[in-house]
Design a protein around this motif. Structure first.
Motif, mmCIF file in Angstrom:
data_model
loop_
_atom_site.group_PDB
_atom_site.id
_atom_site.type_symbol
_atom_site.label_atom_id
_atom_site.label_comp_id
_atom_site.label_asym_id
_atom_site.label_seq_id
_atom_site.Cartn_x
_atom_site.Cartn_y
_atom_site.Cartn_z
ATOM 1 N N TRP A 212 -6.930 -9.465 7.603
ATOM 2 C CA TRP A 212 -6.958 -10.924 7.787
ATOM 3 C C TRP A 212 -8.426 -11.326 7.792
ATOM 4 O O TRP A 212 -9.201 -10.847 8.610
ATOM 5 C CB TRP A 212 -6.285 -11.287 9.098
ATOM 6 N N SER A 232 -3.809 -13.632 15.461
ATOM 7 C CA SER A 232 -3.343 -13.685 14.073
ATOM 8 C C SER A 232 -2.000 -12.976 13.978
ATOM 9 O O SER A 232 -1.842 -11.868 14.484
ATOM 10 C CB SER A 232 -4.355 -12.999 13.157
ATOM 11 N N LEU A 233 -1.037 -13.605 13.311
ATOM 12 C CA LEU A 233 0.308 -13.043 13.209
ATOM 13 C C LEU A 233 0.799 -13.131 11.772
ATOM 14 O O LEU A 233 0.881 -14.218 11.202
ATOM 15 C CB LEU A 233 1.285 -13.800 14.112
ATOM 16 N N ASN A 234 1.130 -11.985 11.182
ATOM 17 C CA ASN A 234 1.810 -11.946 9.892
ATOM 18 C C ASN A 234 3.271 -11.588 10.153
ATOM 19 O O ASN A 234 3.563 -10.477 10.617
ATOM 20 C CB ASN A 234 1.168 -10.916 8.966
ATOM 21 N N THR A 240 2.767 -16.894 8.041
ATOM 22 C CA THR A 240 1.560 -16.478 8.747
ATOM 23 C C THR A 240 1.239 -17.519 9.804
ATOM 24 O O THR A 240 1.303 -18.717 9.534
ATOM 25 C CB THR A 240 0.383 -16.347 7.772
ATOM 26 N N ASN A 344 -1.084 -7.110 15.137
ATOM 27 C CA ASN A 344 -1.990 -8.251 15.017
ATOM 28 C C ASN A 344 -3.290 -7.957 15.751
ATOM 29 O O ASN A 344 -3.518 -6.840 16.223
ATOM 30 C CB ASN A 344 -1.333 -9.524 15.555
ATOM 31 N N TYR A 345 -4.158 -8.966 15.833
ATOM 32 C CA TYR A 345 -5.407 -8.879 16.582
ATOM 33 C C TYR A 345 -5.471 -10.022 17.574
ATOM 34 O O TYR A 345 -4.888 -11.088 17.353
ATOM 35 C CB TYR A 345 -6.612 -8.966 15.639
#
Length: 354
Positions: A212, A232-234, A240, A344-345
């Motif tokens: 990302w 951040s999420l996918n 997203t 995620n982060y």
């Protein structure tokens, strides 16, 4: 665990800058402080940033806390292990200057190491005409479709190619938003195929996975009480989601930008994130007290997620009493009433001391 840091951290300006107001497209356009080339997102919303041209260095503003930042986090496989990577460079020309940051988290074993270097102006170059960055140990080139990043630090190196897949995410739906009276610009390439080589202490490992990338510039308000959490999420269905939670002495504001596979955007409210955080860890270096678990509720999306730090709780860039958390994480729960899970982060900036 070994740690390497370069210079005293200026916490309030490192990494991403956060919004405390969610603008509409008209509001964002009205608050722009300079003319910018307008492009059009796939959903027809006028985009106030150019994903290709704006990879170049921006013209600095006069503010002491004006910052120009490019940053990516990766979830990859390396030698059979789940590994998180972070590469970040930021230029604060009227403030503390230029930084290059790098971190590696072996989620499988809990091993973690980071590095941060302050760079002299004569040794730092960021082209104004495109993505071409050079600094001691760092070379970052390419465009909105494909980038090459090579980075060498005393204990290792990274050489990767990032190839963009899917739509650009424009924060706030347009890529421009007000932050406590200032104007910030931000967009992301949330799905970049990542391949290359990671070398740690002389051992080279092939890496493959997803990154990302965030691009942001503008001033940060001079408010010592400002703190934020970014995630951040996918999602498995291709959506997203970028979540911001900002907290000041006057209150908390949480919101998310969603981009779908067709490029359409949605900006929605999130229930206060900091209020629903728990399982705290206190850094022995900075004294910062960070949560390691969050309950994320997004009513408009029928979404309820639990986000948890993975690998090790200690994923902090710190020196002395300053620190920021840049951590690998995992999420589980429901998104639009459907069970989901993923990696995620999480980033936390500001004074989180108890």
């Amino acid at each position: 665990m070994q740690r390497t840091t370069g210079i005293k951290l200026a916490v309030a300006l490192t990494a991403l800058l956060a919004s405390t107001i969610v603008p509409t497209g008209a509001q964002a356009a009205g608050e722009m402080t300079r003319d910018r080339p307008a492009t059009t997102a796939d959903n027809g919303i006028p985009a106030m940033v150019d994903p290709t041209a704006d990879l170049g260095a921006q013209t600095p503003g006069p503010e002491a806390r004006w910052a120009d930042s490019i940053y990516f986090t990766s979830q990859v496989k390396a030698d059979g292990h789940d590994v998180g990577l972070l590469v970040h460079t930021i230029n604060v020309p009227n403030g503390f200057g230029r930084l290059v940051s790098f971190a590696v988290t072996d989620v499988t074993t809990g091993w973690y190491k980071n590095y941060m270097l302050g760079v002299d102006p004569d040794d730092y170059h960021w082209s104004t005409t495109g993505l071409d960055i050079s600094a001691p140990g760092l070379r970052w080139t390419g465009n909105a479709q494909k980038m090459s990043v090579s980075l060498t630090v005393p204990w290792g190196s990274l050489d990767v190619t990032l190839t963009s897949r899917g739509p650009v995410l424009y924060y706030g739906g347009t890529g421009v938003f007000p932050i406590l009276g200032d104007t910030n610009y931000e967009y992301a390439f949330p799905d970049m195929q990542t391949t290359g080589t990671l070398t740690i202490d002389g051992k080279a490992q092939r890496v493959t996975g997803r990154s990302w990338l965030d691009r942001q510039w503008g001033p940060t308000p001079d408010d010592p009480s400002l703190r934020w959490t970014w995630m951040s999420l996918n999602l498995p269905n291709g959506d997203t989601v970028a979540i911001w939670d900002t907290l000041t002495s006057t209150g908390e504001n949480s919101w998310a930008t969603v981009v779908r596979r067709d490029g359409s955007h949605e900006v929605v409210a999130v229930e206060p994130v900091a209020e629903r955080a728990d399982q705290f860890w206190t850094s022995p270096v900075s004294g910062q007290k960070y949560p390691t678990r969050w309950r994320i509720n997004i009513p408009a999306l029928s979404t309820h997620l639990t986000v948890t730090i993975t690998g090790t709780d200690d994923q902090e860039f710190a020196q002395g009493e300053n620190g920021r958390l840049e951590a690998t994480a995992a999420f589980t729960g429901t998104y639009k009433n459907t069970k989901v899970s993923g990696k995620n982060y999480v980033e936390m900036i500001g004074n989180w001391k108890p």
